[in-house]
Scaffold this motif. Structure first.
Motif, PDB file in Angstrom:
ATOM      1  N   MET A 159       0.865  -1.169   0.000  1.00 47.27           N
ATOM      2  CA  MET A 159       0.000   0.000   0.000  1.00 47.27           C
ATOM      3  C   MET A 159       0.911   1.231   0.000  1.00 47.27           C
ATOM      4  O   MET A 159       1.747   1.384   0.881  1.00 47.27           O
ATOM      5  CB  MET A 159      -0.896  -0.036   1.231  1.00 47.27           C
ATOM      6  N   ASP A 160       0.723   2.105  -0.973  1.00 40.53           N
ATOM      7  CA  ASP A 160       1.562   3.298  -1.075  1.00 40.53           C
ATOM      8  C   ASP A 160       0.819   4.532  -0.549  1.00 40.53           C
ATOM      9  O   ASP A 160      -0.295   4.439  -0.041  1.00 40.53           O
ATOM     10  CB  ASP A 160       2.032   3.498  -2.517  1.00 40.53           C
ATOM     11  N   LYS A 161       1.467   5.690  -0.707  1.00 39.14           N
ATOM     12  CA  LYS A 161       0.881   6.928  -0.162  1.00 39.14           C
ATOM     13  C   LYS A 161      -0.450   7.274  -0.831  1.00 39.14           C
ATOM     14  O   LYS A 161      -1.331   7.848  -0.194  1.00 39.14           O
ATOM     15  CB  LYS A 161       1.864   8.085  -0.280  1.00 39.14           C
ATOM     16  N   PHE A 162      -0.623   6.917  -2.091  1.00 41.48           N
ATOM     17  CA  PHE A 162      -1.885   7.205  -2.776  1.00 41.48           C
ATOM     18  C   PHE A 162      -3.030   6.372  -2.184  1.00 41.48           C
ATOM     19  O   PHE A 162      -4.117   6.883  -1.945  1.00 41.48           O
ATOM     20  CB  PHE A 162      -1.766   6.952  -4.287  1.00 41.48           C
ATOM     21  N   ASP A 163      -2.743   5.080  -1.953  1.00 37.10           N
ATOM     22  CA  ASP A 163      -3.755   4.219  -1.343  1.00 37.10           C
ATOM     23  C   ASP A 163      -4.143   4.751   0.036  1.00 37.10           C
ATOM     24  O   ASP A 163      -5.321   4.764   0.398  1.00 37.10           O
ATOM     25  CB  ASP A 163      -3.254   2.781  -1.223  1.00 37.10           C
ATOM     26  N   LYS A 164      -3.166   5.192   0.793  1.00 39.34           N
ATOM     27  CA  LYS A 164      -3.439   5.717   2.133  1.00 39.34           C
ATOM     28  C   LYS A 164      -4.291   6.985   2.067  1.00 39.34           C
ATOM     29  O   LYS A 164      -5.206   7.161   2.871  1.00 39.34           O
ATOM     30  CB  LYS A 164      -2.126   5.980   2.872  1.00 39.34           C
ATOM     31  N   LYS A 165      -4.016   7.849   1.092  1.00 38.24           N
ATOM     32  CA  LYS A 165      -4.836   9.059   0.924  1.00 38.24           C
ATOM     33  C   LYS A 165      -6.258   8.694   0.496  1.00 38.24           C
ATOM     34  O   LYS A 165      -7.226   9.307   0.948  1.00 38.24           O
ATOM     35  CB  LYS A 165      -4.199  10.000  -0.107  1.00 38.24           C
ATOM     36  N   ILE A 166      -6.377   7.700  -0.360  1.00 41.39           N
ATOM     37  CA  ILE A 166      -7.700   7.241  -0.795  1.00 41.39           C
ATOM     38  C   ILE A 166      -8.477   6.703   0.409  1.00 41.39           C
ATOM     39  O   ILE A 166      -9.641   7.074   0.626  1.00 41.39           O
ATOM     40  CB  ILE A 166      -7.572   6.158  -1.894  1.00 41.39           C
ATOM     41  N   LEU A 167      -7.840   5.845   1.197  1.00 42.93           N
ATOM     42  CA  LEU A 167      -8.504   5.273   2.372  1.00 42.93           C
ATOM     43  C   LEU A 167      -8.916   6.349   3.364  1.00 42.93           C
ATOM     44  O   LEU A 167     -10.019   6.321   3.905  1.00 42.93           O
ATOM     45  CB  LEU A 167      -7.593   4.250   3.049  1.00 42.93           C
ATOM     46  N   SER A 168      -8.048   7.306   3.585  1.00 40.24           N
ATOM     47  CA  SER A 168      -8.361   8.389   4.511  1.00 40.24           C
ATOM     48  C   SER A 168      -9.560   9.197   4.024  1.00 40.24           C
ATOM     49  O   SER A 168     -10.472   9.505   4.804  1.00 40.24           O
ATOM     50  CB  SER A 168      -7.136   9.292   4.681  1.00 40.24           C
ATOM     51  N   SER A 169      -9.580   9.520   2.748  1.00 39.98           N
ATOM     52  CA  SER A 169     -10.692  10.291   2.184  1.00 39.98           C
ATOM     53  C   SER A 169     -11.996   9.497   2.212  1.00 39.98           C
ATOM     54  O   SER A 169     -13.054  10.049   2.521  1.00 39.98           O
ATOM     55  CB  SER A 169     -10.381  10.718   0.749  1.00 39.98           C
TER      56      SER A 169
ATOM     57  N   HIS B 139     -12.725   7.101   4.308  1.00 39.53           N
ATOM     58  CA  HIS B 139     -13.140   6.975   5.699  1.00 39.53           C
ATOM     59  C   HIS B 139     -13.863   8.237   6.162  1.00 39.53           C
ATOM     60  O   HIS B 139     -14.854   8.169   6.874  1.00 39.53           O
ATOM     61  CB  HIS B 139     -11.933   6.703   6.599  1.00 39.53           C
ATOM     62  N   GLU B 140     -13.377   9.368   5.704  1.00 39.66           N
ATOM     63  CA  GLU B 140     -13.997  10.659   6.043  1.00 39.66           C
ATOM     64  C   GLU B 140     -15.369  10.800   5.388  1.00 39.66           C
ATOM     65  O   GLU B 140     -16.311  11.285   5.994  1.00 39.66           O
ATOM     66  CB  GLU B 140     -13.077  11.791   5.590  1.00 39.66           C
ATOM     67  N   ASN B 141     -15.463  10.365   4.122  1.00 35.73           N
ATOM     68  CA  ASN B 141     -16.716  10.475   3.380  1.00 35.73           C
ATOM     69  C   ASN B 141     -16.759   9.388   2.301  1.00 35.73           C
ATOM     70  O   ASN B 141     -16.199   9.568   1.223  1.00 35.73           O
ATOM     71  CB  ASN B 141     -16.849  11.858   2.735  1.00 35.73           C
ATOM     72  N   ALA B 142     -17.448   8.287   2.607  1.00 37.85           N
ATOM     73  CA  ALA B 142     -17.498   7.155   1.676  1.00 37.85           C
ATOM     74  C   ALA B 142     -18.298   7.469   0.418  1.00 37.85           C
ATOM     75  O   ALA B 142     -18.243   6.725  -0.549  1.00 37.85           O
ATOM     76  CB  ALA B 142     -18.084   5.930   2.374  1.00 37.85           C
TER      77      ALA B 142
END
Length: 147
Positions: free
Chosen positions: A1-11, A13-16
């Motif tokens: 999992m790279d930084k893009f995946d982590k940003k996607i997951l964070s976003s 999680h905030e608003n599915a």
């Protein structure tokens, strides 16, 4: 999992319900790339579903509790099946220590809580704690930094 995946997951999680176009702007990738990454995260089991967060107190269930249940060993799986069918039980975790199960429950009245506890007591000893505040609400686990 790279930084893009982590940003996607964070976003997510905030608003599915965020659109792929908006997610692409936030992450600085194309919408098709976002779709591919989300599909991979779903396929590999990192993303397990999308849910609406509901406040039980505003939905008519103002009493939230944690109930520990010490289950008799022979009845454990029967008890789990019964608990799965109790709509008041929002979450149930099998835990270590003296208690076998820890449940988060929501009920409308104290008599309803008393009835639920009486039902659970047939399976073992209970310990009930009323939730008065959630100083740390449910959140996404901290993802490890890129190496």
């Amino acid at each position: 999992m790279d930084k893009f995946d982590k940003k996607i997951l964070s976003s997510l999680h905030e608003n599915a319900r965020i659109s792929y176009a908006e997610l692409a702007r936030r992450v600085n990738l194309s919408a098709p790339a976002i779709a591919d990454r989300i599909e991979k995260l779903e396929r590999t089991g990192v993303i397990t579903g999308y849910h609406a967060q509901i406040d039980p107190t505003k939905a008519g269930l103002p009493i939230l509790c944690m109930i520990e249940l010490t289950v008799k060993h022979l009845d454990y799986y029967v008890v789990l099946e019964r608990i799965r069918n109790m709509p008041q039980v929002l979450e149930c975790a099998s835990i270590t220590g003296t208690s076998g199960l820890m449940m988060k429950v929501a009920v409308d009245t104290m008599p309803s809580l008393q009835t639920l506890i009486a039902q659970l007591m047939q399976f073992g000893d209970t310990k009930t704690s009323i939730i008065i505040d959630m100083p740390v609400p449910p959140r996404m686990p901290q993802l490890l930094a890129d190496d």
